[in-house]
Design a protein around this motif. Structure first.
Motif, PDB file in Angstrom:
ATOM      1  N   LEU A  64      90.655  84.229  32.980  1.00  0.00           N
ATOM      2  CA  LEU A  64      90.995  84.256  34.356  1.00  0.00           C
ATOM      3  C   LEU A  64      89.577  84.063  34.939  1.00  0.00           C
ATOM      4  N   ARG A  65      88.578  84.734  34.457  1.00  0.00           N
ATOM      5  CA  ARG A  65      87.243  84.603  35.125  1.00  0.00           C
ATOM      6  C   ARG A  65      86.829  83.541  34.727  1.00  0.00           C
ATOM      7  N   GLY A  66      87.054  82.998  33.534  1.00  0.00           N
ATOM      8  CA  GLY A  66      86.593  81.606  33.369  1.00  0.00           C
ATOM      9  C   GLY A  66      87.106  80.805  34.069  1.00  0.00           C
ATOM     10  N   ALA A 102      87.880  81.205  37.256  1.00  0.00           N
ATOM     11  CA  ALA A 102      87.438  81.286  38.551  1.00  0.00           C
ATOM     12  C   ALA A 102      85.874  80.801  38.633  1.00  0.00           C
ATOM     13  N   ASN A 103      85.179  81.214  37.360  1.00  0.00           N
ATOM     14  CA  ASN A 103      83.735  80.604  37.281  1.00  0.00           C
ATOM     15  C   ASN A 103      83.804  79.039  37.474  1.00  0.00           C
ATOM     16  N   TYR A 104      84.662  78.323  36.557  1.00  0.00           N
ATOM     17  CA  TYR A 104      84.530  76.845  36.608  1.00  0.00           C
ATOM     18  C   TYR A 104      84.912  76.200  38.036  1.00  0.00           C
ATOM     19  N   ILE A 142      83.887  77.723  40.552  1.00  0.00           N
ATOM     20  CA  ILE A 142      82.697  77.750  41.392  1.00  0.00           C
ATOM     21  C   ILE A 142      81.686  76.494  40.812  1.00  0.00           C
ATOM     22  N   PHE A 143      81.783  76.235  39.472  1.00  0.00           N
ATOM     23  CA  PHE A 143      80.758  75.220  38.799  1.00  0.00           C
ATOM     24  C   PHE A 143      81.065  73.779  39.610  1.00  0.00           C
ATOM     25  N   GLN A 190      82.736  73.315  42.327  1.00  0.00           N
ATOM     26  CA  GLN A 190      81.821  72.824  43.673  1.00  0.00           C
ATOM     27  C   GLN A 190      80.612  72.959  43.665  1.00  0.00           C
ATOM     28  N   GLU A 191      79.979  73.557  42.820  1.00  0.00           N
ATOM     29  CA  GLU A 191      78.369  73.363  42.919  1.00  0.00           C
ATOM     30  C   GLU A 191      78.012  72.091  42.402  1.00  0.00           C
ATOM     31  N   SER A 248      90.805  79.083  42.745  1.00  0.00           N
ATOM     32  CA  SER A 248      89.980  80.085  42.515  1.00  0.00           C
ATOM     33  C   SER A 248      90.611  81.536  43.090  1.00  0.00           C
TER      34      SER A 248
END
Lengths: 730, 134
Positions: free
Chosen positions: A524-526, A528-530, A532-533, A535-536, A554
């Protein structure tokens, strides 16, 4: 047993009789002579007064006699060698010898040519016939006839004792126009206790002429011991004068009785009567003794066969009944459902089941009040494993009132401690049961004899009795207790097994929840992290729409993590052992409110308290969580301008030692149909964003904690007016 | 190699999060990575003093064991016990934070899926680098 109560007035002679020491009469009947000799010297101790007259014996001829006796005694047990031929003063005599109580007793009688050998074929024949006779009535008839034909007695009766030592004539043979006593009953006092004791030891007694004058022994007492000589086994023993009177009243001059002993107990007698004197030679007496012994064995065998047949039948009924019971869950319901079988297998007309304070009456029984009295009385009796009587009023006098329905009682106790019983009743039966069922034939009226009076007295005592309980039925009662206990045990085992399964499932579930909560968070965190990536790294390439979508992904991942955290927390609570401490709930509430100060202030809610806050044993950490969840819900699910909460405690009207805590709000309320639902984990009645969000785990956790305290929680609410959560903590 | 940050993390996406964080600093440090207890020990043993990391970010859930074992090892080691360690873990047990700090961790940070929280946490962690004495 008090015999006096059983006899009609005016028959005291019979009771006096039972105390007489009949084995030491100190005299003999005159149809023979008797010597009491010391052992091993064979010296004269006592001699019957008629000895010289009867056989010409005199003290000076004793050494010659002693010589003959000594050679006999040297060969072995004198009783086994009897009868022996003796010569006294040149004349032959037959002598029976036996040892008893330290002396040698010699009974001398006139010689007889007849020997047992000549009777042996007749004996063989009757034994074969008896073995083949199935019906007991016929058996007894043949028994009586054989003895009658062998001995010539005018009336021969087979007389059977019941468990109270009353007797019944079950077989009879008459060879003269004398009165018949077939089917008649005689009270126990007719053959008193010490007579029966004697009859159980010796096999045969003979009174050749009841009009005899007793011949005393000289000296009266054994000079060496100073005590009278025990003549139990002496054929010449003189009998009680009362008995002689009894015989004379019956118009009987000669009398003989042969014992029937079955399984060590005096079953009955073969009783022989004649109006004339009758002497039987040794051989005939011996044949009668043997006959008595074989009849005893045959009766024992036939009784056993009958018992077995009854047992098999009863067992068949019982087994069917128990098979049917085994499928039932509830004991009382099962027994009621199968009432006919319950009564049949015990041959009862009514039954009572008393389990757990509930009393059921089945079939024909005394009324409720009377049954209650019986049960109360039973509590004081020994019912281990069962209690039985065929005459309830004898042991419990008030039962006389309903003796028609309940003369017989068999009771089993289902539990060693608790007053749980099953009772069976049998009705009163006025006539005694006989195997053959002979009808009572009326006697001629001009006979003014004891038996007639005895008969009347017997009939009166037979009311208030039921048919006696058989061993098969007692066994049935015991087996019912076992079957019922097995049912209870099975149920308990099933409960234990279910509980164990449940516990295991809970443990598994908790472990699963714990593991799931942690392992699932990583991917799940993965996600969410992706997001973020994305968007970045690609924010500029994406349209606004695309970016919004990524943000939604997210947010969903974040929501999932929240649910997992809530699940983890819930499962942790579930796995916890609560640790109860004496807690001042007032202080506890104060601590909760302090920790929620900022929320309360922010939402501008007013929280008031009421009631007497007790000190009780609970887990303070968990209870704090209960209150914070409930208070937080009360504040959040509330759209009023002024949010008001009341936290309180009151007494439980149903249980004086219990307090009911409550958290009351003036919020949006809950519909009754959702009262159960809200406690389900993750069950929110609202959209995700409404009322400040939330996972919907709070109430599930609250319920879990309350239940860990063995308490319960319930809701009262009016939609839109407010909700009150009430709970107990024990 | 210049002395940089050692990140002990077995999950790639978590590693990338924190790596990007350090990359956004004015003076991004060199990044070393290990993903296991044993791997970390081998790596550190293999470095000379001048290559040793100045900061360690430690995850507790590693492929071959619990990160707290490493905390204990660092503390005992004369040359490693001066390196500040920041624990960054998904473990939500409050006692874990206390335990780590009792074993010498400089800080304890929780991983989160929620974007805002996650970003803030990374910022907090990476700011430690900037505040290290040179």
């Amino acid at each position: 047993m008090d015999e006096a109560t059983r006899i009609a007035p005016g028959e005291d002679a019979l009771t006096a009789c039972s105390r007489e020491p009949i084995h030491i009469p100190g005299s003999i009947q005159p149809n023979g002579a008797l010597l009491v000799l010391s052992e091993p010297e064979l010296e004269i101790l006592q001699v019957s007064a008629n000895c010289e007259a009867f056989c010409g014996w005199e003290p000076s001829s004793h050494p010659a006699l002693a010589e003959q006796l000594r050679s006999v005694v040297a060969q072995g047990d004198p009783a086994l060698l009897s009868p022996i031929r003796l010569h006294i003063g040149g004349h032959p005599f037959d002598a029976s010898l036996h040892r008893h109580d330290g002396v040698l007793i010699v009974e001398i009688e006139k010689p007889s040519p007849e020997t047992l050998a000549s009777l042996h074929r007749r004996l063989q024949k009757i034994f074969a016939e008896l073995r083949d006779t199935e019906w007991l009535e016929e058996f007894h008839e043949r028994t009586a006839r054989f003895v009658g034909e062998l001995t010539g007695f005018e009336r021969v009766m087979v007389y059977k004792f019941d468990s109270d030592w009353h007797g019944e004539v079950v077989g009879e043979h008459l060879s003269a126009p004398v009165d018949s006593y077939a089917g008649h009953h005689f009270p126990a006092s007719d053959i008193p206790t010490q007579a029966r004791a004697l009859y159980a030891k010796s096999w045969l007694r003979l009174i050749p002429d009841a009009t005899y004058q007793p011949v005393p022994l000289e000296p009266a007492l054994n000079p060496r011991t100073g005590k009278p000589t025990d003549l139990s086994f002496a054929m010449l023993r003189s009998v009680s004068p009362i008995h002689l009177e009894y015989l004379r009243n019956m118009d009987v001059t000669a009398s003989m009785s042969i014992s029937i002993i079955v399984e060590g107990r005096l079953w009955g007698l073969i009783a022989c009567h004649d109006r004339q004197p009758r002497i039987l030679p040794y051989a005939i007496r011996a044949a009668c003794e043997i006959f008595g012994q074989v009849v005893s064995l045959e009766i024992g065998a036939k009784q056993e066969t009958l018992r077995l047949a009854e047992h098999v039948l009863a067992t068949k009924i019982q087994t069917r009944f128990f098979d049917v019971l085994a499928k039932e869950q509830n004991i009382v319901e099962a027994l009621i459902k199968y009432t006919p079988d319950l009564l049949n297998f015990m041959s009862a007309i009514g039954a009572v089941i008393r389990v757990g304070g509930r009393t059921e009456l089945l079939g024909t029984t005394p009324n409720e009040t009377q049954v209650e009295e019986i049960l109360t009385w039973l509590e004081g009796q020994t019912v281990r494993p069962l209690f039985e009587t065929d005459s309830l009023r004898e042991v419990f006098p008030p039962a006389d009132l309903y003796r028609e329905k309940a003369s017989g009682l068999l009771a089993v106790k289902l539990s060693r401690v608790e007053p749980h019983y099953v009772l069976w009743f049998r009705p009163e039966v006025v006539t005694t049961r006989t195997w053959a069922g002979n009808p009572n034939k009326p006697l001629a009226d001009d006979l003014r004899i004891h038996p007639r009076k005895s008969f009347v007295a017997w009939k009166q005592t037979v009311t208030g009795h039921s048919l006696p309980w058989q061993e098969a039925e007692r066994q049935g009662g015991r087996e019912l207790v076992q079957a019922l206990n097995a049912m209870v045990l099975r149920r308990t085992e099933r409960l234990i097994s279910l509980n164990t399964e449940l516990e295991k499932k809970n443990t598994d579930l908790n472990s699963f929840a714990y593991i799931a909560a942690h392992d699932l968070k990583e991917p799940l965190r993965g996600i969410a992290n992706y997001c973020i990536f994305m968007q970045e790294d690609h924010g500029e390439e994406l349209s606004q729409e695309a970016i919004r979508k990524v943000e939604t992904i997210s947010a969903l991942a974040a929501q999932s993590e929240e649910l997992l955290d809530a699940l983890n927390h819930f499962s942790k609570i579930g796995r916890m052992e609560i640790s109860r401490k004496e807690t001042d709930t007032r202080e506890l509430i104060a601590a909760v409110l302090t920790s929620m100060e900022s929320l309360i202030k922010r939402e501008k809610a007013t929280v008031s308290q009421e009631g007497n806050w007790p000190t009780l044993a609970c887990d303070p950490v968990l209870v704090r969580e209960v209150f914070s969840n409930l208070i937080s819900n009360g504040i959040r699910y509330n759209n009023k301008a002024e949010k008001k909460l009341v936290i309180g405690v009151r007494d439980n009207p149903e249980r004086s030692d219990q307090s009911v805590f409550y958290v009351q709000d003036n919020g949006i309320g809950i519909r009754e149909k959702h009262f159960e639902d809200v406690f389900r984990i993750f069950r929110r009645l609202h959209a995700h964003e409404d009322y400040g969000g939330g996972t919907g785990a709070g109430l599930a956790i609250v319920k879990s904690i309350v239940e860990k305290h063995d308490g319960r929680i319930w809701i009262t609410s009016q939609p839109d007016q407010g909700t009150t959560f009430n709970f107990t903590l024990k | 190699m210049k002395r940089g940050v050692l990140i002990v993390e077995d999950l790639d996406s978590d590693f990338e999060m924190i790596q990007r964080g350090f990359g956004r600093l004015a003076e991004p440090p060199a990044i070393l990575r290990s993903n296991s207890v044993q791997g970390t020990i081998s790596l550190l043993e293999g470095t000379q003093a001048e290559e040793r990391p100045r900061l360690i970010v430690l995850d507790l859930r590693l492929t071959d064991g619990d990160g707290q074992e490493l905390l204990a090892k660092f503390r005992e080691h004369p040359e490693w016990n001066s390196i500040p360690v920041l624990v960054w873990s998904a473990w939500s047990d409050p006692l874990a934070a206390e335990s780590c700090q009792a074993q010498g961790a400089r800080g304890y940070y929780r991983k989160a899926a929620e974007a805002k929280t996650a970003r803030e946490t990374v910022t907090h962690i990476t700011s430690h680098w900037a505040s290290l004495p040179s």
